[in-house]
Design a protein around this motif. Structure first.
Motif, PDB file in Angstrom:
ATOM      1  N   GLY A 147       0.813  -1.208   0.000  1.00  0.00           N
ATOM      2  CA  GLY A 147       0.000   0.000   0.000  1.00  0.00           C
ATOM      3  C   GLY A 147       0.849   1.261   0.000  1.00  0.00           C
ATOM      4  O   GLY A 147       0.401   2.317   0.439  1.00  0.00           O
ATOM      5  N   ARG A 148       2.061   1.157  -0.507  1.00  0.00           N
ATOM      6  CA  ARG A 148       2.991   2.294  -0.552  1.00  0.00           C
ATOM      7  C   ARG A 148       3.213   2.697  -1.994  1.00  0.00           C
ATOM      8  O   ARG A 148       4.150   2.276  -2.637  1.00  0.00           O
ATOM      9  CB  ARG A 148       4.322   1.917   0.110  1.00  0.00           C
ATOM     10  CG  ARG A 148       4.186   1.489   1.542  1.00  0.00           C
ATOM     11  CD  ARG A 148       3.701   2.641   2.363  1.00  0.00           C
ATOM     12  NE  ARG A 148       3.583   2.278   3.777  1.00  0.00           N
ATOM     13  CZ  ARG A 148       3.287   3.136   4.707  1.00  0.00           C
ATOM     14  NH1 ARG A 148       3.072   4.395   4.413  1.00  0.00           N
ATOM     15  NH2 ARG A 148       3.175   2.747   5.950  1.00  0.00           N
ATOM     16  N   ASP A 149       2.271   3.498  -2.523  1.00  0.00           N
ATOM     17  CA  ASP A 149       2.322   3.903  -3.922  1.00  0.00           C
ATOM     18  C   ASP A 149       2.963   5.270  -4.110  1.00  0.00           C
ATOM     19  O   ASP A 149       2.947   5.797  -5.202  1.00  0.00           O
ATOM     20  CB  ASP A 149       0.916   3.965  -4.527  1.00  0.00           C
ATOM     21  CG  ASP A 149       0.072   2.746  -4.224  1.00  0.00           C
ATOM     22  OD1 ASP A 149       0.532   1.870  -3.499  1.00  0.00           O
ATOM     23  OD2 ASP A 149      -1.053   2.692  -4.717  1.00  0.00           O
ATOM     24  N   ASP A 150       3.484   5.866  -3.056  1.00  0.00           N
ATOM     25  CA  ASP A 150       4.060   7.199  -3.132  1.00  0.00           C
ATOM     26  C   ASP A 150       5.170   7.234  -4.179  1.00  0.00           C
ATOM     27  O   ASP A 150       6.170   6.525  -4.061  1.00  0.00           O
ATOM     28  CB  ASP A 150       4.589   7.602  -1.753  1.00  0.00           C
ATOM     29  CG  ASP A 150       5.159   8.998  -1.742  1.00  0.00           C
ATOM     30  OD1 ASP A 150       6.380   9.122  -1.953  1.00  0.00           O
ATOM     31  OD2 ASP A 150       4.395   9.949  -1.536  1.00  0.00           O
ATOM     32  N   GLU A 151       4.988   8.053  -5.204  1.00  0.00           N
ATOM     33  CA  GLU A 151       5.922   8.082  -6.335  1.00  0.00           C
ATOM     34  C   GLU A 151       7.324   8.525  -5.914  1.00  0.00           C
ATOM     35  O   GLU A 151       8.322   7.936  -6.332  1.00  0.00           O
ATOM     36  CB  GLU A 151       5.381   9.009  -7.423  1.00  0.00           C
ATOM     37  CG  GLU A 151       6.208   8.994  -8.682  1.00  0.00           C
ATOM     38  CD  GLU A 151       5.603   9.842  -9.782  1.00  0.00           C
ATOM     39  OE1 GLU A 151       6.292  10.036 -10.797  1.00  0.00           O
ATOM     40  OE2 GLU A 151       4.462  10.323  -9.643  1.00  0.00           O
ATOM     41  N   GLN A 152       7.422   9.547  -5.091  1.00  0.00           N
ATOM     42  CA  GLN A 152       8.738  10.025  -4.669  1.00  0.00           C
ATOM     43  C   GLN A 152       9.467   8.972  -3.838  1.00  0.00           C
ATOM     44  O   GLN A 152      10.657   8.717  -4.034  1.00  0.00           O
ATOM     45  CB  GLN A 152       8.622  11.318  -3.876  1.00  0.00           C
ATOM     46  CG  GLN A 152       9.985  11.864  -3.473  1.00  0.00           C
ATOM     47  CD  GLN A 152       9.874  13.175  -2.732  1.00  0.00           C
ATOM     48  OE1 GLN A 152       8.801  13.729  -2.558  1.00  0.00           O
ATOM     49  NE2 GLN A 152      11.001  13.682  -2.287  1.00  0.00           N
ATOM     50  N   LEU A 153       8.759   8.319  -2.927  1.00  0.00           N
ATOM     51  CA  LEU A 153       9.355   7.252  -2.132  1.00  0.00           C
ATOM     52  C   LEU A 153       9.830   6.122  -3.034  1.00  0.00           C
ATOM     53  O   LEU A 153      10.950   5.625  -2.895  1.00  0.00           O
ATOM     54  CB  LEU A 153       8.356   6.724  -1.104  1.00  0.00           C
ATOM     55  CG  LEU A 153       8.798   5.487  -0.324  1.00  0.00           C
ATOM     56  CD1 LEU A 153       9.958   5.827   0.609  1.00  0.00           C
ATOM     57  CD2 LEU A 153       7.640   4.909   0.459  1.00  0.00           C
ATOM     58  N   ARG A 154       8.984   5.704  -3.957  1.00  0.00           N
ATOM     59  CA  ARG A 154       9.340   4.621  -4.879  1.00  0.00           C
ATOM     60  C   ARG A 154      10.565   4.969  -5.705  1.00  0.00           C
ATOM     61  O   ARG A 154      11.490   4.175  -5.833  1.00  0.00           O
ATOM     62  CB  ARG A 154       8.149   4.299  -5.783  1.00  0.00           C
ATOM     63  CG  ARG A 154       8.413   3.110  -6.705  1.00  0.00           C
ATOM     64  CD  ARG A 154       7.284   2.881  -7.688  1.00  0.00           C
ATOM     65  NE  ARG A 154       7.138   4.030  -8.561  1.00  0.00           N
ATOM     66  CZ  ARG A 154       6.015   4.717  -8.714  1.00  0.00           C
ATOM     67  NH1 ARG A 154       4.934   4.406  -8.047  1.00  0.00           N
ATOM     68  NH2 ARG A 154       5.965   5.742  -9.543  1.00  0.00           N
ATOM     69  N   ASP A 155      10.594   6.188  -6.262  1.00  0.00           N
ATOM     70  CA  ASP A 155      11.725   6.600  -7.095  1.00  0.00           C
ATOM     71  C   ASP A 155      13.023   6.661  -6.293  1.00  0.00           C
ATOM     72  O   ASP A 155      14.072   6.215  -6.755  1.00  0.00           O
ATOM     73  CB  ASP A 155      11.451   7.957  -7.749  1.00  0.00           C
ATOM     74  CG  ASP A 155      10.367   7.889  -8.809  1.00  0.00           C
ATOM     75  OD1 ASP A 155       9.952   6.770  -9.196  1.00  0.00           O
ATOM     76  OD2 ASP A 155       9.907   8.968  -9.246  1.00  0.00           O
TER      77      ASP A 155
END
Length: 124
Positions: A5-13
Motif C-alpha cells: 500500500g505504498r504507492d508514493d511516487e517520490q518514495l518509490r523513485d
C-alpha cells in the motif's frame, strides 16, 4: 511496495535509485551471491543488499570527470540513515527511508435518522 500500500511516487523513485546504487556496487566490487531484502517496519522502509565480499565500502570524493564514486554520497544525501555490517558471508549495506503517514480517513458517519452504535461492554 505497492503490495504494502505504498504507492508514493517520490518514495518509490528514491528507493529504486538507492537500491540500484547498492546493487551496482555489489555486482561491480564483490563476489556473489548477492541478496536483496526490503522490510517495512513501523514508519520506515529498510533496504539491505548482502554480498560475499568482506570489504566494507567507503564513501569518497569523486572528481568532476570521474566515472564512479558518487553512489554512497548519493545514498548518504537521500537516505534517512545507512550503514554497513560485516556478516558471516561477507557484508550487508543498508539504508532506510521514512514512510509517509497513511492518509487520514475519518470514521464513517451514521446513516441519517439513526443513532450511532455504542460499543457493547460486559459488566461483571
Amino acid at each position: 511496495m505497492a503490495q504494502w500500500g505504498r504507492d508514493d511516487e517520490q518514495l518509490r523513485d528514491t528507493a529504486c535509485l538507492l537500491t540500484s546504487e547498492l546493487l551496482s556496487n555489489a555486482v561491480s566490487h564483490s563476489r556473489g551471491p548477492v541478496r536483496l531484502r526490503l522490510r517495512q517496519a513501523g514508519r520506515e522502509l529498510s533496504v539491505e543488499v548482502c554480498d560475499g565480499s568482506p570489504v566494507l565500502p567507503q564513501a569518497r570524493f569523486a572528481e568532476p570527470d570521474a566515472e564512479s564514486g558518487r553512489g554512497l554520497p548519493l545514498v548518504d544525501s537521500l537516505a534517512a540513515s545507512w550503514g554497513t555490517l560485516p556478516t558471516a558471508e561477507g557484508k550487508a549495506v543498508w539504508f532506510s527511508l521514512p514512510l509517509p503517514a497513511p492518509p487520514y480517513r475519518p470514521a464513517p458517519l451514521p446513516a441519517p435518522g439513526r443513532a450511532p452504535v455504542q460499543p457493547h461492554t460486559e459488566s461483571g
